[in-house]
Structures are given as structure tokens and as C-alpha cells.
Design a protein around this motif. Structure first.
Motif: not given
Lengths: 227, 173, 314
Positions: B118-143
Motif C-alpha cells: 500500500a505504501a509503495a502504491t500510494e507513494f508512486t501515485q503521489r509522485i506520478k501526480e507531482l510529475g518528474p523531479n526537476p533535477v534530471k541528469r542523463e546517465g545518472v542512476s539515483p539508485h
């Protein structure tokens, strides 16, 4: 110890301006202990600056480092290369460290990322209380070990004013926190010491020329100077 | 936007509870989005402000910590520290003009597979609504960035019970 | 007593020396360069009080300075008691101002620490607090009696000063209050004005301690009275004014009346009753009526309290 608080991000950004190569320089002594400006906090600020630059589409390089003590020349040598490579250094040290850095590497642009705020005592983890203003003329021998210059909101020298109530000062702190009445504390301490009479001895005006009112102070220990 | 945007979400999961709960969710054949990527920690108390920031800096769209129920931390208060740090990062993000909702703290026990999902689902939905992180870097893996920031604190990944397979199938049952 | 034996020879000093029950009032200067406000307040109080306090940036809010206002009050027939706080001036300014005030004919001075900056309209101001009120009293006494500046330098013409200070009998630690008054007297206080009194039993208890130390014979004590204009004001003072002790029965008594004129009438009546009761307390040499922004009530109260006409003590 000396304590400091980080400046708001907007103010830091304004100080950095359009400089491209930024070095965030922490200090691993007092400001590290008060969790404001050590290497950890320097890394956090550097990360924030990179995130912001990325978000706003600005190309900047942000590095971080820390000196063991920014207020001593020897330790500044250890970060000299990184300073040399930067367009601007954001120092997270106290005002002494910031100025040492600025003087050592003048005319390098050195900006403060923190506001140095007091000589504080860690009352508990992550809480500091002001205990000294370095007035240069300590009188706490007469006040039961409690400094009225810094702990009385009006720096009274001759006992509590009419605003003392239930052991509290009439003034509340910036966050509306209650302040203990220094003179109520002094009175209790003197009673416990059996030295009540000290409360009623006349204390002449303080000699503020020994404080910052006398101009910047200098201390020289001739006997300890290198031969 | 929604539909095409698949957020990258980093989860810092406690070995004693959330990580086991994820495993259980898999065993229970519960669905949760494949957007989350987990990093196992011995305790969420090991999580520091910089670890969360590094993930955001590397482009993670959302980051959350999943620790034990309050009062049930294996190390007594690690999860309470984690909550404070997460809250501090929310303040830092707000100061930067980034939605503080991109970071969160969840609590669950090892027996709460459904709560994990439920947490994974709720949070993913929340982020989908927020849209992408304004900080995006090509070829960089957040993980990878978050793992690197954690250094020796992160524990090795373990294969979770069939969860990945189910998620990839996308429609169990 | 001959003129030469007076410390300053002010009207207030003479009234108190004569043994008459003194009455002082209070005038808050305006928050603009409008001298007519002070003129009007002075004319209102003329003949009803022996002297009037001119506040010094009271509650840390900027107003016309107490020296200029005191001068205007005296030009309009009421003697001034110039208030001087340690908050806004260092020892240079406090000495310069008292010399200035003296050259303008101001003789009564009230030495105060001052309300803290955080209460006023410039909370970001740097508080001076070079001296405290006791240091200030001593400095003025030495100027008057020794013709010496605080640094020890001598002057040719000393200011003639009748030196007062404030005391709050209701502040804590209570056991210290009378003893601290002695310290002020030793520093050189000639008269004191107390914080507004609403809790008469507690005031009497304090006076008992004052008498036990014999202080009422060394200093003239003027009991502070503030007429209550309405229940709102009473509640406000109880809750928000530092060092104020307003018993619930006082609030109930005012609240028991209709808002407006009936509450005002009750406030004035209460003030008169309190003045009469305080006048009976041994060691009380007069009253100090602080009718905050309600100066018009003062003549009526003074008259009803049987304190007219004011003594002429040329």
C-alpha cells in the motif's frame, strides 16, 4: 563553545551570485559540534546548491571540504588547493574562521554561509544556551557563577527589575520561549551559598572599554611567544 | 503526462521490518508498482540527510524510508531519528522550491506485507501526480548514487520472494 | 526648611518636605512632532497635581523626548518629572541630557531601567544598558552632591536634582523587593513611585517590610494608582503587562457595570477609594496617578479623593 546557525538558502544564493566554481568550506571544530558547519553540513549545502543549479538550469561546479579549524593558519594550508580552484568560497565556520580564511587567501571571495550567534553551553543534545558575551570584565564571582550581563535581558548589575515574575523574565525569546530571570537565579544561588549580602553590595557601572566598545581587542602573551 | 511518466523511486528499507515486509508482499502475491528500487539498511536510523539529498540530486523523483513501527525499532529509536531527518529534508526541499512530498517516512512491521504494498502504491501515485523531479541528469542512476552515498551502511540486495516476477507480470490473480 | 536645604527645590520636593500628601500625574508625549498634545495635557493637569511624569519612550515606543516634553509642560504651568531610561542612552548621553534638562529648569528626574525593546515598535533596536537604574541614580547623585561626572571629572555648576526611581512591590522574588529598595536609597533616591497598585493587601505587606527596614523615613514613597477605564483594560493589564498584579475581584467589579460610561465611573470610583485607603498606610507620602491615555479623569479623581486644593509651597 562558539555556535552558529546556517543562513537561509536565498541569502546564500545572493552572496554566491553568478560565480561558477563554488567551494563550501566547513570547519570541524565549534560549528561542527553545534551541527551547523562541519564537513557533514558542508556536504549537505553543496548538494543543495547542485540540486538548485540543476533545477534552474545553471551550470555550476560545487565542491565541499572542511578544515580541522578554519581559525588557524596551519589548518588552512591543508585546503589551499581547493580554495585556489574556486571562484567563491562559502565558509560555514564562525566569524573568526570566515575572516581567517578571507585573510589567508585574500583577495579570494569568501562569503559567510552561517550567522555566528553566541558563546553557548550545550544544555542537552542539540540545544545551546548563551552563557557569555566575552565582556572582558568577568564579575560572576559576585553573582553566584551566573552572568547577569548575558543572562539578564537588560544586563542589570544590581538585582532584578520589576519585570521578574515567578522566576521568569518579562522578556520572551525570539521563538516566544520563556527566559529565566537571571537575578532570581542569582538570588537563589547566593542564598544556597550563604552569601546573600552580595546581593546588596553596590556594583559600580561596568567598564565596557574592556568589551568590544573599546575597539577590537588584542591579547599578547609575551612569555609564550616563540623566541 | 500520467501514463507516460514512470517515476524512479528510491526506498531505504530497514532490514528488520520493511525489507521483510516486501518479501512477504511477494509471497502473498500482492501487487505493487515496479517503480520502487530498494536499498536495504540495518536500521533507518543509519539514514542521514545527505543520503536522501544525494538520491534527489541524482534525479530520483521520490525517496522514502520504510522503518519499523514506532516503539518497535530493533535499535530502540532508529526509526524516530529517521523520521526527524526525513522531516528536515522536507524543509530543505521546500527552501529549494521542490515539493517536500517527494520524501516520506513510512512505518510497518515485518508482518505487514499489505502495508508495504500500500505504501509503495500510494507513494508512486503521489509522485506520478507531482510529475518528474526537476533535477534530471542523463546517465545518472539515483539508485547507484544513493548506494554510493551510503557506502558501507547499505546492505547487499537479496532476491525478494517472487515479488519482482509478479510485478513484472503486472496482473497477478 | 529653608530653600538652601532643599536638594533641588522643586515643587514636588517642597510639597513632600512640607509633609503634605503629594499627588503626581503622568503624561505620555505624542508619537509625532505635535507639541500641542503636551500643552493640552499639561493644561488639563495644572492645579490638580504637584508634578507630572513625562515618560521616556514608554513601552519602548518612540515619542517626543522627555526633555522637550518636560520643558513644554513646565512652560504650561505644570512641573515635570523627567523620566530617563537606561535602555536608550549610554552614560555620556544620560549625563549630557541631565545637564541639558537642568539648564531648561527641569529638576525632578525619575531613573528607570526602561521597558525592554522587544515590547515596543523597534524590537530590532540595540538596547544600550550601559548602566542600570541604580548606577544611574548614583551617577546623578554624584553629579548633584559631588559636582562630579561619572568618570570623576569635576564640573563648575552642578545640576539641581530631585532624584526618583520606580519600584514594583509586586515583582518577584518578593522577599527581595524591600531590600532592593534600600539599595536604591543608598544609591541616592529621594523619592520613589510604585508600579500601579491593585492588590492592596500585598502592597501593605510590602510596606510593612519597608517600615521594618525604616526605609519610609529615608525616602518619599508615592503609591501608584491607575484608574481602570473598562473591563477590557483590566483584563489586558492582568494578562499582558509585565509585573502587574490585578486581582480578579477588581476585574469582576468593573465588569459588573455596563460597558462605557458606567464602567468608567466605576473605575474612577475605585481609584478614589484606593487613594483614600493608601493614604492611611503609614509611610505612604503621596500618590502617583497614571491615567494611561485617560488624563481627563485625573482632576475628577483628585477632587473626589479630597486632595484639592494642591498646596502652594513657594
Amino acid at each position: 563553545m562558539i555556535t552558529a546557525e546556517r543562513k537561509p538558502l536565498d541569502e546564500i544564493l545572493e552572496l554566491v551570485g553568478d560565480k561558477k566554481k563554488i567551494l563550501v568550506a566547513g570547519c570541524d571544530t565549534c560549528v561542527a559540534i553545534c551541527l551547523t558547519g562541519g564537513e557533514k553540513e558542508a556536504e549537505i549545502l553543496a548538494s543543495e546548491l547542485r540540486i538548485l543549479a540543476e533545477k534552474d538550469g545553471r551550470a555550476v561546479e560545487v565542491e565541499h571540504t572542511a578544515a580541522i579549524r578554519q581559525c588557524e593558519w596551519e589548518y588552512l594550508d591543508m585546503i589551499a588547493d581547493k580554495v585556489a580552484a574556486a571562484d567563491v568560497v562559502l565558509s560555514m565556520a564562525c566569524g573568526i574562521g570566515i575572516q581567517s580564511l578571507a585573510e589567508k587567501f585574500a583577495p579570494k571571495l569568501v562569503m559567510p554561509a552561517v550567522n555566528t550567534n553566541m558563546l553557548g553551553m550545550p544544555q542537552e543534545h542539540a540545544v545551546w544556551l548563551e552563557r557569555c558575551v566575552a565582556c572582558g570584565e568577568c564579575r560572576i564571582g559576585l553573582t553566584g557563577g551566573i552572568c547577569p550581563v548575558v543572562r539578564c535581558s537588560k544586563s542589570l548589575m544590581n538585582g532584578p527589575c520589576g519585570g521578574s515574575h515567578d522566576g521568569l523574565c518579562e522578556v520572551t525569546g525570539p521563538e516566544k520561549e520563556e527566559i529565566e530571570c537571571a537575578w532570581a537565579l542569582i538570588w537563589e544561588r547566593l542564598k544556597a551559598q550563604g552569601r546573600e549580602e552580595l546581593m546588596f553590595t553596590d556594583r559600580p557601572p561596568k567598564d565596557w572599554s574592556k568589551s568590544s566598545s573599546g575597539g577590537p581587542r588584542k591579547m599578547v602573551r609575551e612569555e609564550a611567544k616563540p623566541v | 503526462m500520467e501514463g507516460t511518466f514512470e517515476p524512479e523511486i528510491i526506498v531505504f528499507a530497514c532490514h528488520y521490518c520493511a525489507y521483510a515486509a516486501a518479501d512477504l508482499a511477494g509471497s502473498m502475491r500482492l501487487q505493487y508498482p515496479s517503480n520502487i528500487r530498494m536499498i536495504k539498511l540495518p536500521c533507518t536510523g543509519k539514514l542521514e540527510v545527505i543520503h536522501l539529498l544525494r538520491a534527489i540530486e541524482a534525479g530520483a523523483d521520490g525517496v522514502y524510508a520504510a522503518g519499523c513501527l514506532e516503539g518497535e525499532c530493533h535499535y530502540l529509536k532508529g526509526n524516530l531519528w529517521a523520521r526527524k531527518r526525513v522531516n528536515h529534508v522536507k524543509d530543505l526541499l521546500a527552501e529549494m522550491g521542490i515539493e517536500p512530498e517527494r520524501v516520506e517516512m513510512y512505518n510497518m512491521s515485518s508482518a505487514e506485507g499489505a502495508k508495504f504494498a500500500a505504501a509503495a502504491t500510494e507513494f508512486t501515485q503521489r509522485i506520478k501526480e507531482l510529475g518528474p523531479n526537476p533535477v534530471k541528469r542523463e546517465g545518472v542512476s539515483p539508485h547507484a548514487a544513493a548506494r554510493e552515498a551510503l557506502g558501507g551502511v547499505a546492505m547487499p540486495d537479496e532476491p525478494l520472494a517472487s515479488a519482482a516476477a509478479i510485478v513484472e507480470e503486472g496482473h497477478a490473480e | 526648611m529653608t530653600a538652601t536645604e532643599y536638594k533641588a527645590g522643586s515643587n514636588l520636593e517642597k510639597v513632600l518636605a512640607s509633609g503634605a500628601f503629594a499627588v503626581t500625574g503622568e503624561c505620555g508625549p505624542p508619537k509625532s512632532a505635535d507639541g500641542s498634545v503636551i500643552e493640552a495635557k499639561a493644561k488639563l493637569l495644572k492645579g490638580y497635581v504637584d508634578a507630572v511624569n513625562i515618560t521616556d519612550n514608554q513601552t519602548a515606543v518612540v515619542r517626543v523626548c522627555s526633555m522637550a516634553s518636560g520643558y513644554v509642560a513646565q512652560q504650561n504651568g505644570v512641573e515635570a518629572i523627567m523620566q530617563m531610561t537606561c535602555r536608550d542612552r549610554n552614560r555620556l548621553a544620560m549625563q549630557a541630557d541631565i545637564l541639558g534638562a537642568s539648564t531648561l529648569g527641569i529638576k525632578n528626574i525619575l531613573c528607570l531601567t526602561g521597558d525592554h525593546m522587544s515590547f515596543g515598535n523597534h524590537p530590532q533596536a540595540k538596547g544600550v544598558h550601559d548602566l542600570d537604574a541604580i548606577n544611574l541614580i548614583k551617577m546623578y547623585k554624584d553629579m548633584r552632591d559631588e559636582k562630579k561626572f561619572q568618570c570623576g571629572d569635576e564640573m563648575t555648576v552642578a545640576p539641581e536634582l530631585y532624584i526618583g526611581c520606580a519600584e514594583n512591590p509586586f515583582a518577584d522574588p518578593f522577599e527581595l523587593r524591600a531590600l532592593r529598595l534600600r539599595k536604591k536609597i543608598e544609591a541616592g533616591a529621594d523619592f520613589i513611585q510604585t508600579q500601579c497598585i491593585f492588590n492592596i493587601p500585598k502592597f501593605k505587606q510590602w510596606m510593612q517590610e519597608v517600615r521594618a527596614l525604616g526605609l519610609h523615613k529615608e525616602v518619599k514613597i508615592l503609591a501608584g494608582i491607575t484608574p481602570i477605564k473598562g473591563a477590557g483594560m483590566a483584563n489586558y493589564m492582568k494578562k499582558f503587562v509585565p509585573g502587574m498584579d490585578v486581582p480578579q475581584e477588581i476585574i469582576d467589579r468593573i465588569s459588573g457595570q455596563e460597558k462605557g460610561a458606567p464602567q468608567q465611573a466605576e473605575g474612577k470610583k475605585l481609584a478614589v477609594e484606593m487613594i483614600k485607603e493608601l493614604a492611611e498606610v503609614e509611610g505612604v507620602a503621596g500618590v502617583h496617578i497614571m491615567a494611561v491615555e485617560w488624563e481627563v479623569a485625573v482632576p475628577e479623581i483628585v477632587e473626589a479623593a479630597g486632595l484639592l486644593p494642591r498646596p502652594a509651597v513657594a
